[in-house]
Motif scaffolding. Sequence first.
Motif, PDB file in Angstrom:
ATOM      1  N   SER A 366       0.921  -1.166  -0.010  1.00  6.71           N
ATOM      2  CA  SER A 366      -0.106  -0.045  -0.024  1.00  6.71           C
ATOM      3  C   SER A 366       0.993   1.317   0.105  1.00  6.71           C
ATOM      4  CB  SER A 366      -0.795  -0.113   1.289  1.00  6.71           C
ATOM      5  OG  SER A 366      -0.154  -0.062   2.368  1.00  6.71           O
ATOM      6  N   PRO A 367       0.183   2.289  -0.370  1.00  5.43           N
ATOM      7  CA  PRO A 367       1.122   3.765  -0.373  1.00  5.43           C
ATOM      8  C   PRO A 367       1.682   4.109   0.998  1.00  5.43           C
ATOM      9  CG  PRO A 367      -0.817   3.806  -1.913  1.00  5.43           C
ATOM     10  CD  PRO A 367      -0.921   2.351  -1.145  1.00  5.43           C
ATOM     11  N   ARG A 368       0.630   3.672   2.172  1.00  7.68           N
ATOM     12  CA  ARG A 368       0.922   3.994   3.351  1.00  7.68           C
ATOM     13  C   ARG A 368       1.553   2.941   4.059  1.00  7.68           C
ATOM     14  NH1 ARG A 368      -3.966   7.353   5.693  1.00  7.68           N
ATOM     15  NH2 ARG A 368      -2.517   8.065   7.119  1.00  7.68           N
ATOM     16  N   ARG A 369       2.371   2.172   3.321  1.00 12.78           N
ATOM     17  CA  ARG A 369       2.976   1.006   4.327  1.00 12.78           C
ATOM     18  C   ARG A 369       3.756   1.596   5.488  1.00 12.78           C
ATOM     19  NH1 ARG A 369       5.646   1.190  -0.760  1.00 12.78           N
ATOM     20  NH2 ARG A 369       8.023   2.273  -0.655  1.00 12.78           N
ATOM     21  N   PRO A 370       4.022   0.843   6.338  1.00 16.71           N
ATOM     22  CA  PRO A 370       4.839   1.170   7.769  1.00 16.71           C
ATOM     23  C   PRO A 370       6.230   1.340   7.230  1.00 16.71           C
ATOM     24  CG  PRO A 370       4.454  -1.205   7.758  1.00 16.71           C
ATOM     25  CD  PRO A 370       3.513  -0.865   6.733  1.00 16.71           C
ATOM     26  N   ARG A 371       6.775   2.165   8.171  1.00 15.84           N
ATOM     27  CA  ARG A 371       8.334   2.561   7.893  1.00 15.84           C
ATOM     28  C   ARG A 371       9.146   1.452   8.622  1.00 15.84           C
ATOM     29  NH1 ARG A 371       8.637   8.938   9.217  1.00 15.84           N
ATOM     30  NH2 ARG A 371       7.390   9.703   7.496  1.00 15.84           N
ATOM     31  N   THR A 372       8.704   0.805   9.482  1.00 20.95           N
ATOM     32  CA  THR A 372       9.399  -0.266  10.273  1.00 20.95           C
ATOM     33  C   THR A 372       8.645  -1.718  10.056  1.00 20.95           C
ATOM     34  OG1 THR A 372       8.707  -0.193  12.384  1.00 20.95           O
ATOM     35  CG2 THR A 372      10.390   1.503  11.505  1.00 20.95           C
ATOM     36  N   ALA A 373       9.253  -2.671  10.544  1.00 20.76           N
ATOM     37  CA  ALA A 373       8.535  -4.187  10.310  1.00 20.76           C
ATOM     38  C   ALA A 373       7.968  -4.256  11.631  1.00 20.76           C
ATOM     39  CB  ALA A 373       9.651  -5.145  10.309  1.00 20.76           C
ATOM     40  N   ALA A 374       7.685  -3.215  12.800  1.00 17.90           N
ATOM     41  CA  ALA A 374       7.157  -3.507  13.939  1.00 17.90           C
ATOM     42  C   ALA A 374       5.710  -3.929  13.739  1.00 17.90           C
ATOM     43  CB  ALA A 374       7.266  -2.252  14.814  1.00 17.90           C
ATOM     44  N   PRO A 375       4.781  -3.089  12.943  1.00 14.84           N
ATOM     45  CA  PRO A 375       3.421  -3.699  12.648  1.00 14.84           C
ATOM     46  C   PRO A 375       3.330  -5.121  12.091  1.00 14.84           C
ATOM     47  CG  PRO A 375       3.961  -1.480  11.993  1.00 14.84           C
ATOM     48  CD  PRO A 375       5.106  -1.798  12.154  1.00 14.84           C
ATOM     49  N   ILE A 376       4.188  -5.416  11.427  1.00 13.09           N
ATOM     50  CA  ILE A 376       4.228  -6.766  11.029  1.00 13.09           C
ATOM     51  C   ILE A 376       4.656  -7.781  11.795  1.00 13.09           C
ATOM     52  CG2 ILE A 376       5.146  -8.187   9.152  1.00 13.09           C
ATOM     53  CD1 ILE A 376       5.244  -6.078   7.301  1.00 13.09           C
ATOM     54  N   ASP A 377       5.545  -7.603  12.555  1.00 10.93           N
ATOM     55  CA  ASP A 377       6.024  -8.371  13.899  1.00 10.93           C
ATOM     56  C   ASP A 377       4.590  -8.646  14.688  1.00 10.93           C
ATOM     57  OD1 ASP A 377       8.500  -8.854  12.693  1.00 10.93           O
ATOM     58  OD2 ASP A 377       9.436  -7.220  13.873  1.00 10.93           O
ATOM     59  N   GLY A 378       4.182  -7.526  15.050  1.00  7.93           N
ATOM     60  CA  GLY A 378       2.984  -7.608  16.044  1.00  7.93           C
ATOM     61  C   GLY A 378       1.948  -8.356  15.681  1.00  7.93           C
ATOM     62  N   ILE A 379       1.469  -8.183  14.294  1.00 14.12           N
ATOM     63  CA  ILE A 379       0.429  -9.011  13.711  1.00 14.12           C
ATOM     64  C   ILE A 379       0.501 -10.521  13.666  1.00 14.12           C
ATOM     65  CG2 ILE A 379       0.769  -8.576  11.489  1.00 14.12           C
ATOM     66  CD1 ILE A 379      -2.251  -8.103  11.077  1.00 14.12           C
ATOM     67  N   ARG A 380       1.899 -10.733  13.268  1.00 14.85           N
ATOM     68  CA  ARG A 380       2.499 -12.171  13.080  1.00 14.85           C
ATOM     69  C   ARG A 380       2.340 -12.952  14.423  1.00 14.85           C
ATOM     70  NH1 ARG A 380       8.570 -14.133  11.209  1.00 14.85           N
ATOM     71  NH2 ARG A 380       8.971 -12.759  12.875  1.00 14.85           N
TER      72      ARG A 380
END
Length: 427
Positions: A366-380
């Motif tokens: 998405s155009p507003r993708r996160p700047r770090t992997a923290a949101p992805i780590d959290g949801i995983r």
Amino acid sequence: MTVKSLLPLYTDHPDREGRDRLEILTALIGAPAFDPIFRDVIIRIPQGHRVYQWACVVDACERARHSGLDLCSTHFQEWGTARESGTTRAEFLTTAEPLPRAEYDREGSCLICPDRPTSPRTELRLCIRHYGAWKYSVSVRDAPVDFDQWVTDQEPCEGYGNCQVTVCPGLAMSPLGLCCWHRHRYMRDRRPGGAALPSSWWQRYEKQGQPVRVSYTDQNAFRAWCAAVDPAPRPEQVNLHGLRPLLRAEIQWSLFAHTQQDRHSIWKLDWIQKLVNLARERDAGSLTDLDLDGFPRFHTAIVKKMLHYLRLVYFTPQQAREAGFIETDHFGIRFPARASHIDLTAISQRWLRDLLWDYTADLISSPRRPRTAAPIDGIRRACTELSAFLEVDATSGGHDPSALRVEHMTRSSPTRGTVNRTACRRW
């Protein structure tokens, strides 16, 4: 330690995987964009290479770097002395005299006998036979001897063939059938099989034009040693002889892919050669066959990086979804201080894993993708906790989403609300 994300995709036709992967790599290696120096079975890295730097940094010095330094052993000792006298490093590098290749690193053919190797004891590029003849010619004459004219007057000798070591491309230095390096290695290994030449073999046989017979105490043991021994170490090359085709192509592609990175870790050529020797010793068919638990730490790190380069080639994004991982490099994204690979196999329910994959792929695309992997780590992490809860509490381990109810969502308190709401919509 196995690499789940590179295990066979075609369990019903396991032979198909190797063929398909070899075909992919063969096509990539044959492409115009592929650096041709990595296509050969013996990869020779030119001096001054941007990534695989092996030569001393003193200008025109032909010697290899020493023990992780950027200087050869001789220049390192000279630099230590110069530094104590107050000389700066820049001044030392400007004034240091370049050195020729060390004797034990030299290889090539005799100037007179193209089928015989040069003697390691001289810079004259002569085989042992003609080196001895040259020394004798100089010693018996009072006047200086013109070397070029002397070479022109000499008769070439017949060679002894290639070194009998399976992975060695060098020329044999004697009727024993071993190059100089492997002859010394054979003696160091206490002569398995007892291969030996008759005493005074040159004067008694070769000089008389008679064949020289090699004797053995156990010829099979000698042949087994020739088949198992490692190639001679060369500072500027990686010898891939003896590897299975897929493994050889994987290493060739990985070495090239490593040069295409803007930021890359240091891969020393002797580390790569030792890795190749270990893989050859274990008769591995692919990098995925290697047991990394038995490897030195720096070799393990190199193999893991190679496997990452191969994942990007072997798997499309859809195939990665099937295998249970996501590569952010597939989407042109690399988060700071993070690898591209995100493993999702800890989530046992396929529907939940696919849901997380789709959600993550949409998020990083998405155009507003996160700047770090923290949101992805959290949801995983949240999905992993939800998966563990469903395995224990839900009917059939939660693998059938139609059997799940809202209470399963509300009771999975350790998980995060975003995941619960997303999963609830899918249910």
